[in-house]
Design a protein around this motif. Structure first.
Motif, PDB file in Angstrom:
ATOM      1  N   UNK A  24     -72.763  27.282 -22.528  1.00  0.00           N
ATOM      2  CA  UNK A  24     -71.930  27.791 -21.383  1.00  0.00           C
ATOM      3  C   UNK A  24     -72.247  26.926 -20.020  1.00  0.00           C
ATOM      4  N   UNK A  25     -70.905  26.370 -19.652  1.00  0.00           N
ATOM      5  CA  UNK A  25     -71.082  25.341 -18.428  1.00  0.00           C
ATOM      6  C   UNK A  25     -70.085  25.768 -17.445  1.00  0.00           C
ATOM      7  N   UNK A  26     -70.100  25.341 -16.525  1.00  0.00           N
ATOM      8  CA  UNK A  26     -69.214  25.601 -15.098  1.00  0.00           C
ATOM      9  C   UNK A  26     -68.817  24.350 -14.618  1.00  0.00           C
ATOM     10  N   UNK A  27     -67.881  24.635 -13.683  1.00  0.00           N
ATOM     11  CA  UNK A  27     -67.565  23.448 -12.824  1.00  0.00           C
ATOM     12  C   UNK A  27     -66.917  24.193 -11.491  1.00  0.00           C
ATOM     13  N   UNK A  28     -67.128  23.601 -10.384  1.00  0.00           N
ATOM     14  CA  UNK A  28     -66.808  24.243  -9.224  1.00  0.00           C
ATOM     15  C   UNK A  28     -67.476  25.526  -8.762  1.00  0.00           C
ATOM     16  N   UNK A  29     -66.929  26.247  -7.831  1.00  0.00           N
ATOM     17  CA  UNK A  29     -67.714  27.554  -7.308  1.00  0.00           C
ATOM     18  C   UNK A  29     -67.541  28.715  -8.280  1.00  0.00           C
ATOM     19  N   UNK A  30     -66.756  28.802  -9.000  1.00  0.00           N
ATOM     20  CA  UNK A  30     -66.458  30.157  -9.739  1.00  0.00           C
ATOM     21  C   UNK A  30     -65.864  29.865 -11.384  1.00  0.00           C
ATOM     22  N   UNK A  31     -65.659  28.621 -11.768  1.00  0.00           N
ATOM     23  CA  UNK A  31     -64.919  28.410 -13.301  1.00  0.00           C
ATOM     24  C   UNK A  31     -66.252  28.354 -14.239  1.00  0.00           C
TER      25      UNK A  31
ATOM     26  N   UNK B 105     -67.137  19.909 -18.262  1.00  0.00           N
ATOM     27  CA  UNK B 105     -65.868  19.791 -17.612  1.00  0.00           C
ATOM     28  C   UNK B 105     -66.329  18.985 -16.259  1.00  0.00           C
ATOM     29  N   UNK B 106     -65.313  18.091 -16.055  1.00  0.00           N
ATOM     30  CA  UNK B 106     -65.571  17.002 -15.037  1.00  0.00           C
ATOM     31  C   UNK B 106     -65.057  17.609 -13.678  1.00  0.00           C
TER      32      UNK B 106
END
Length: 362
Positions: free
Chosen positions: A203-210, A254-255
């Motif tokens: 489980x990974x995120x990038x930015x404020x919502x994705x 994700x970069x």
């Protein structure tokens, strides 16, 4: 889904996987420096004084990092790995920590995996001197695998499917409290599908919502994406082979909200892992197999900071480097690592079995 410490047991459905994943650390003490293939950055092993297996890792900087692993072990360094402080939560010796998310050298959240009450979340504000248990899973059907934070307040934790859908926990106060999100926007899970608690990167995120989650164990490996912090999701098939409880997508990176990498394969020792890497350039709506993928099972992957093309992937048989945004990979080290993470100041760390933690040196 948990992996046995030896990576030799093929878990079945999520529940059976939980029992297998409770296995402890590999035996023995940290080994010496691994063979490095010249012309590339090299891992420098930092003795930790433990034989715990570290699948949770948080790189804060070149000097500060956190590692979380078997036997309830949490370590922290503030001097580049020269010394490690055992900051394990009291009474946690029977738990399997598989993820740690650190905001700095003092504030961090760790995730313990397992069926029912074995899945727990702890938070510290003082560098691990004290911990607060902020969540203990009350549902015997849930099994939490990994977590991610969008910022210092907002984060999510992922459970294997419960009643046919992945379960998502949410926090809006930095991990002090958690609530289960509604599952109306979650697609149905495939039969036998689950996430792998292998590197803290399912489980990974990038930015404020994705946010994205990786799956395996079913007929097809998939990557699910949410653009609203886990309320609604879309599922896309990944080209990394699945079709077996031991195969699928294990790690994501994700970069930004568009460019991502996926790695995985078959975690059983000696089993082939063809097409074990993939790339996306549209936020996960489509995935393409790497033209020259990683040569074997890989559980962790990370972009190098401030680079649009360079990333590292790690697994029990080595480290691979890409300099063309995941289209091709080459092996640069043969040491065993389960997870990898980089900090904005170019401090990159890797961790794995037998207490192995290393920092990347150029």
């Amino acid at each position: 889904m948990a992996l046995a410490a030896t990576s030799l047991i093929a878990p079945g459905a999520a529940g059976a996987a939980g029992a297998a994943g409770a296995a402890g650390a590999a035996e023995g003490a940290p080994t010496g420096a691994s063979a490095h293939r010249g012309g590339s950055p090299a891992w420098d092993l930092k003795p930790t004084g433990t034989d715990a297996r570290f699948r949770g890792l948080a790189a804060v900087s070149r000097s500060t990092a956190w590692a979380a692993g078997s036997k309830g072990t949490v370590l922290r360094t503030a001097d580049g790995g020269a010394h490690w402080r055992d900051v394990s939560p009291p009474g946690a010796a029977g738990l399997e920590f598989r993820d740690v998310e650190a905001f700095d050298g003092r504030r961090a959240v760790v995730l313990a995996i397992g069926e029912g009450e074995a899945s727990r979340l702890y938070r510290t504000n003082d560098g691990g001197k004290t911990w607060t248990e902020s969540f203990r899973n009350p549902d015997p059907k849930a099994f939490y695998d990994c977590m991610t934070f969008f910022d210092r307040r907002h984060g999510l934790a992922l459970s294997d499917p419960v009643d046919g859908k992945y379960r998502i926990l949410s926090t809006a106060d930095g991990g002090r409290s958690w609530k289960v999100l509604p599952d109306k926007g979650m697609p149905a899970a495939q039969t036998g599908e689950s996430a792998f608690a292998a590197s803290g990167q399912c489980l990974v995120s990038a930015g404020p919502r994705d946010v994205w989650l990786a799956t395996g164990g079913a007929a097809r490996g998939r990557v699910l994406h949410s653009a609203d912090r886990g309320l609604t999701w879309t599922a896309t098939d990944a080209p990394i082979p699945a079709g077996d409880p031991a195969r699928g997508v294990f790690g994501l990176a994700f970069r930004d909200r568009t460019h991502g990498l996926a790695v995985g394969g078959d975690y059983r020792a000696g089993e082939p892992s063809p097409r074990a890497a993939a790339v996306t350039r549209d936020g996960g709506r489509t995935w393409q197999p790497s033209a020259r993928p990683v040569p074997a099972y890989r559980s962790g992957v990370t972009w190098l900071p401030h680079s649009r093309t360079t990333a590292l992937a790690v697994g029990p048989t080595g480290t691979d480097l890409t300099t063309d945004a995941g289209r091709s990979w080459r092996t640069v080290d043969d040491g065993s690592y389960d997870t990898v993470d980089c900090a904005p100041d170019l401090g990159c760390w890797a961790a794995g079995e037998k207490g192995r933690v290393a920092r990347l040196e150029r």
